[in-house]
Design an enzyme around this catalytic site. Structure first.
Site, mmCIF file in Angstrom:
data_model
loop_
_atom_site.group_PDB
_atom_site.id
_atom_site.type_symbol
_atom_site.label_atom_id
_atom_site.label_comp_id
_atom_site.label_asym_id
_atom_site.label_seq_id
_atom_site.Cartn_x
_atom_site.Cartn_y
_atom_site.Cartn_z
ATOM 1 N N CYS A 157 28.531 -6.896 -29.432
ATOM 2 C CA CYS A 157 27.826 -6.038 -28.469
ATOM 3 C C CYS A 157 28.749 -4.852 -28.224
ATOM 4 C CB CYS A 157 27.578 -6.794 -27.168
ATOM 5 S SG CYS A 157 27.017 -5.735 -25.806
ATOM 6 N N THR A 158 28.211 -3.654 -28.334
ATOM 7 C CA THR A 158 29.084 -2.474 -28.268
ATOM 8 C C THR A 158 29.673 -2.249 -26.868
ATOM 9 O OG1 THR A 158 27.082 -1.131 -28.021
ATOM 10 C CG2 THR A 158 28.053 -1.275 -30.222
ATOM 11 N N CYS A 190 23.878 -0.415 -30.991
ATOM 12 C CA CYS A 190 23.469 -1.513 -30.122
ATOM 13 C C CYS A 190 23.054 -2.673 -31.017
ATOM 14 C CB CYS A 190 22.298 -1.044 -29.259
ATOM 15 S SG CYS A 190 21.622 -2.323 -28.193
HETATM 16 N N1 DGL Z 1 25.410 -2.634 -26.173
HETATM 17 C C1 DGL Z 1 24.299 -3.436 -26.561
HETATM 18 C C2 DGL Z 1 24.586 -4.290 -27.800
HETATM 19 O O1 DGL Z 1 25.393 -3.912 -28.627
HETATM 20 C C3 DGL Z 1 23.604 -4.304 -25.573
HETATM 21 C C4 DGL Z 1 23.917 -4.308 -24.155
HETATM 22 C C5 DGL Z 1 22.703 -4.679 -23.338
HETATM 23 O O2 DGL Z 1 21.955 -3.751 -23.046
HETATM 24 O O3 DGL Z 1 22.501 -5.870 -23.046
HETATM 25 O O4 DGL Z 1 23.987 -5.318 -27.993
#
Ligand code: DGL
Length: 215
Positions: A177-178, A70
């Protein structure tokens, strides 16, 4: 080898899937925080306290490495986590500005990331270090993680965003963002060959190898 993979939501599953392909014999445990996703619109204090709480099952289960899959949690918590849990190895995920800087021919890149990542000091340090010569476009992706999490994806809007950054000259698009990893193929299509699309799954695999070799 036991790997713990954490994300606020389904971004972690995208990273875990890539790691399973690279390390088929590893035990990979994923943890998320679906009750509080998205993290990207929360304050740094909220993200820190949610991440710490959500990570507890991994911290107490003897993971060789915990991967913060994340960008948002990495930007806002990894320094703190490394201090508080010095025995635990962590790998964080950050927007691939360095690689983008090496690849771009136009000198213009786009970084698609959550508002919290884009506001973070850690991201601004990355930009200073590797992106100071670049034009960096940060399109508004504030709703993307939630759309992807709920599987209510507005493909037209995403396509428009990607077309727009390509029209502005971006020849590298960084997926910061993953959650967006799940849309990588759509984003590649939307570039119509005008930009490379970067995400860090392979780099995480390499980093795991380095940490294991060291220990
Ligand atoms: N998947 C997360 C990232 O890589 C964030 C997504 C979220 O919860 O906003 O930042």
């Amino acid at each position: 080898m036991k790997l713990g993979v954490f994300d606020s939501g389904i971004g972690g599953e995208a990273v875990a899937a890539a790691l399973r392909a690279t390390y088929p014999d590893a035990k990979i445990v994923t943890v998320n925080d679906k009750a509080h996703v998205p993290y990207g619109n929360k304050t740094p204090t909220e993200v820190l306290s949610l991440t710490k709480a959500a990570l507890q099952p991994l911290l107490s289960s003897d993971c060789d490495i915990i991967i913060l899959a994340c960008n948002t949690a990495t930007a806002l918590t990894i320094v703190h986590l490394r201090k508080q849990y010095p025995q635990q190895k962590f790998i964080g995920i950050e927007p691939m500005i360095k690689t983008a800087a090496a690849l771009t021919k136009t000198g213009t890149i786009a970084v698609c990331a959550t508002p919290a990542t884009l506001k973070s000091d850690r991201y601004h340090d990355l930009l200073k270090k590797y992106g100071s010569e670049l034009k960096v476009i940060e399109p508004n992706c504030a709703t993307w993680a939630y759309m992807i999490e709920c599987d209510q994806i507005n493909h037209d809007s995403i396509k428009r965003t990607i077309t727009n950054v390509c029209d502005q000259g971006a020849d590298v698009i960084v997926l910061g963002c993953t959650h967006y990893h799940w849309l990588k193929e759509n984003i590649i299509l939307a570039t119509a060959g005008r930009a490379a699309v970067l995400e860090p799954s392979e780099a995480i695999g390499r980093r795991i190898q380095q940490l294991l070799t060291k220990s």
